[in-house]
Design a protein around this motif. Structure first.
Motif, PDB file in Angstrom:
ATOM      1  N   HIS A  94      16.978 -41.132 -41.783  1.00  0.00           N
ATOM      2  CA  HIS A  94      17.033 -39.757 -41.285  1.00  0.00           C
ATOM      3  C   HIS A  94      15.608 -39.200 -41.255  1.00  0.00           C
ATOM      4  CE1 HIS A  94      21.431 -39.690 -41.692  1.00  0.00           C
ATOM      5  NE2 HIS A  94      21.241 -40.321 -42.835  1.00  0.00           N
ATOM      6  N   PRO A  95      14.832 -39.538 -40.212  1.00  0.00           N
ATOM      7  CA  PRO A  95      13.426 -39.129 -40.193  1.00  0.00           C
ATOM      8  C   PRO A  95      13.213 -37.618 -40.144  1.00  0.00           C
ATOM      9  CG  PRO A  95      14.053 -40.104 -38.088  1.00  0.00           C
ATOM     10  CD  PRO A  95      15.217 -40.292 -39.014  1.00  0.00           C
ATOM     11  N   GLU A  96      14.229 -36.884 -39.706  1.00  0.00           N
ATOM     12  CA  GLU A  96      14.097 -35.428 -39.624  1.00  0.00           C
ATOM     13  C   GLU A  96      14.291 -34.755 -40.980  1.00  0.00           C
ATOM     14  OE1 GLU A  96      18.370 -36.264 -39.801  1.00  0.00           O
ATOM     15  OE2 GLU A  96      16.745 -37.233 -38.718  1.00  0.00           O
ATOM     16  N   ARG A  97      14.804 -35.480 -41.935  1.00  0.00           N
ATOM     17  CA  ARG A  97      15.107 -34.919 -43.256  1.00  0.00           C
ATOM     18  C   ARG A  97      13.814 -34.636 -44.025  1.00  0.00           C
ATOM     19  NH1 ARG A  97      19.400 -34.915 -46.996  1.00  0.00           N
ATOM     20  NH2 ARG A  97      18.612 -34.928 -49.125  1.00  0.00           N
ATOM     21  N   PRO A  98      13.643 -33.420 -44.531  1.00  0.00           N
ATOM     22  CA  PRO A  98      12.448 -33.140 -45.341  1.00  0.00           C
ATOM     23  C   PRO A  98      12.505 -33.919 -46.652  1.00  0.00           C
ATOM     24  CG  PRO A  98      13.903 -31.226 -45.293  1.00  0.00           C
ATOM     25  CD  PRO A  98      14.509 -32.255 -44.391  1.00  0.00           C
ATOM     26  N   LEU A  99      11.351 -34.417 -47.076  1.00  0.00           N
ATOM     27  CA  LEU A  99      11.268 -35.168 -48.322  1.00  0.00           C
ATOM     28  C   LEU A  99      11.032 -34.211 -49.487  1.00  0.00           C
ATOM     29  CD1 LEU A  99       9.038 -38.145 -47.109  1.00  0.00           C
ATOM     30  CD2 LEU A  99      11.532 -37.903 -47.017  1.00  0.00           C
TER      31      LEU A  99
END
Length: 149
Positions: A94-99
């Motif tokens: 999920h590259p859009e998910r903030p880390l």
């Protein structure tokens, strides 16, 4: 003084000979670690490993084995950590998910790339867990028992 070990989880995620690592800030320095973190209340060890990996990397993973259970006392503060290290396979990114706020980035690194920078390891457990995993030191998830309701 009462001694309280801290229970943590870490996840070894390998894909095509590369390992999912997090770059994080520790004492003002950027260090490398497996996706890892503390066990939260009412959470199983497996749930903690899956949650921490997602929060720190944006990857959903499927746990496959226990790599080992480690004790480590941090020289910087004298705190003792018990680390349960899991092996997992990547499932969905999920590259859009903030880390998590203390995570700078997630990287896929080969063992050689990681071992070329020992000054950047968060602790000596980083290479030890990878080498144990590569040596085939894997145990069934069935050895873990969740609390009874």
């Amino acid at each position: 003084m009462t001694w309280h070990p801290h229970i943590t989880v870490a996840t070894i995620v390998e894909q095509n000979g590369r390992f999912l690592m997090v770059e994080e800030s520790q004492a003002g320095q950027q260090v490398l670690n497996q996706p890892a973190g503390h066990l939260e209340p009412n959470e199983s060890l497996q749930q903690a490993a899956i949650r921490e990996t997602l929060e720190e990397t944006g990857w959903e993973v499927a746990l496959s084995a226990v790599v080992g259970i480690y004790l480590y006392t941090a020289p910087s503060n004298g705190v003792t950590y018990q680390r349960i290290c899991f092996a997992a396979r990547p499932v969905i990114h999920h590259p859009e998910r903030p880390l998590d706020s203390d995570i700078t980035a997630a990287h896929w690194l080969s063992r050689d790339e990681l071992f070329a920078e020992p000054a950047r390891w968060r602790s000596e457990l980083v290479p030890r867990c990878i080498d144990d995993y590569l040596a085939g030191s894997l145990y069934s998830l069935d050895i873990l028992r969740d609390p009874r309701p």
